[in-house]
Design a protein around this motif. Structure first.
Motif, PDB file in Angstrom:
ATOM      1  N   TRP A  18      -6.952 -27.783  -4.487  1.00 15.19           N
ATOM      2  CA  TRP A  18      -5.542 -27.860  -4.109  1.00 15.19           C
ATOM      3  C   TRP A  18      -5.306 -27.381  -2.671  1.00 15.19           C
ATOM      4  N   THR A  19      -6.281 -26.688  -2.088  1.00 12.41           N
ATOM      5  CA  THR A  19      -6.128 -26.273  -0.690  1.00 12.41           C
ATOM      6  C   THR A  19      -6.196 -27.474   0.253  1.00 12.41           C
ATOM      7  N   LEU A  20      -6.686 -28.598  -0.240  1.00 19.03           N
ATOM      8  CA  LEU A  20      -6.699 -29.805   0.582  1.00 19.03           C
ATOM      9  C   LEU A  20      -5.280 -30.340   0.808  1.00 19.03           C
ATOM     10  N   ARG A  21      -4.414 -30.093  -0.152  1.00 21.61           N
ATOM     11  CA  ARG A  21      -2.999 -30.487  -0.065  1.00 21.61           C
ATOM     12  C   ARG A  21      -2.150 -29.388  -0.692  1.00 21.61           C
ATOM     13  N   PRO A  22      -1.985 -28.268   0.008  1.00 26.27           N
ATOM     14  CA  PRO A  22      -1.291 -27.118  -0.586  1.00 26.27           C
ATOM     15  C   PRO A  22       0.130 -27.425  -1.051  1.00 26.27           C
ATOM     16  N   GLN A  23       0.801 -28.348  -0.393  1.00 27.39           N
ATOM     17  CA  GLN A  23       2.157 -28.692  -0.824  1.00 27.39           C
ATOM     18  C   GLN A  23       2.148 -29.271  -2.237  1.00 27.39           C
ATOM     19  N   LEU A  24       1.161 -30.069  -2.537  1.00 29.52           N
ATOM     20  CA  LEU A  24       1.049 -30.650  -3.872  1.00 29.52           C
ATOM     21  C   LEU A  24       0.404 -29.679  -4.847  1.00 29.52           C
ATOM     22  N   GLY A  25      -0.467 -28.829  -4.341  1.00 28.37           N
ATOM     23  CA  GLY A  25      -1.075 -27.804  -5.194  1.00 28.37           C
ATOM     24  C   GLY A  25      -0.022 -26.893  -5.790  1.00 28.37           C
TER      25      GLY A  25
END
Length: 160
Positions: A18-25
Motif C-alpha cells: 500500500w506504500t506504492l499508493r498511500p492514498q488508496l492504502g
C-alpha cells in the motif's frame, strides 16, 4: 512472491504494497477496519463468511488469520473446522449457515441470489444486517483477490 516491486518494511509485502499508493492504502485500511470494527454482525457469523471467502480465494494467509477483535469476541477455533462442508454440517446455527451460503454465492454465483434466497435471508437477518453482510463479504472477497492477483497473499499484516 509479489508481482510488483514492493518495498521492504514492517508487516511484509501485504502491508508494504500500500506504500506504492498511500492514498488508496488508507482507503483499504478504512474498509478493513469498517468490516471488523463497525459491523453490527456477531463476530462468529462474519468470520464464517470471511473464512468461506478465504477458502474460495485459496488464500493461505486469510485462512490462517484471526483478528485480535475476533479472538477477543471469543470465536472458538473449532468454529472454522466445517466451513467448506457447511451445507451438510448440523453444528452451525441457521444464521451462521446463511452467512456462509451468502459468502459462497456472492463469490461464485452472485446471480443465484434470487428472491427465494433473499426471503430466507430476511427470515433471519434484518435489512441492515444483510447490507452489513454484503459489504463485509465484498471487502473480504475484493481484498483477498487483489492480494492474490498481486502475489502478496501468503502473508497478512492486518492488525485489528
Amino acid at each position: 512472491m509479489a508481482r510488483l516491486d514492493v518495498p521492504d518494511g514492517r508487516g511484509g509485502e501485504a502491508a508494504m504494497i500500500w506504500t506504492l499508493r498511500p492514498q488508496l492504502g488508507a482507503m483499504v485500511e478504512r474498509m478493513i477496519r469498517g468490516a471488523y470494527r463497525q459491523s453490527t454482525l456477531p463476530a462468529d457469523e462474519r468470520e464464517l463468511a470471511r473464512m468461506r471467502i478465504a477458502q474460495i480465494n485459496d488464500c493461505v494467509a486469510c485462512s490462517g488469520f484471526r483478528a485480535q477483535s475476533v479472538l477477543d469476541a471469543g470465536v472458538a477455533p473449532e468454529l472454522y473446522d466445517n466451513v467448506a462442508a457447511y451445507a451438510g454440517y448440523p453444528g452451525y446455527t441457521p444464521r451462521q449457515h446463511l452467512a456462509i451460503e451468502f459468502a459462497e454465492r456472492f463469490a461464485n454465483d452472485h446471480a443465484s441470489m434470487d428472491d427465494g434466497f433473499f426471503h430466507r435471508l430476511r427470515e433471519s437477518f434484518s435489512d441492515e444486517e444483510i447490507l452489513d453482510l454484503t459489504l463485509c463479504v465484498a471487502v473480504f472477497l475484493g481484498l483477498g483477490r487483489s492480494l492474490t492477483v498481486l502475489g502478496v497473499d501468503q502473508s497478512c499484516a492486518i492488525d485489528l
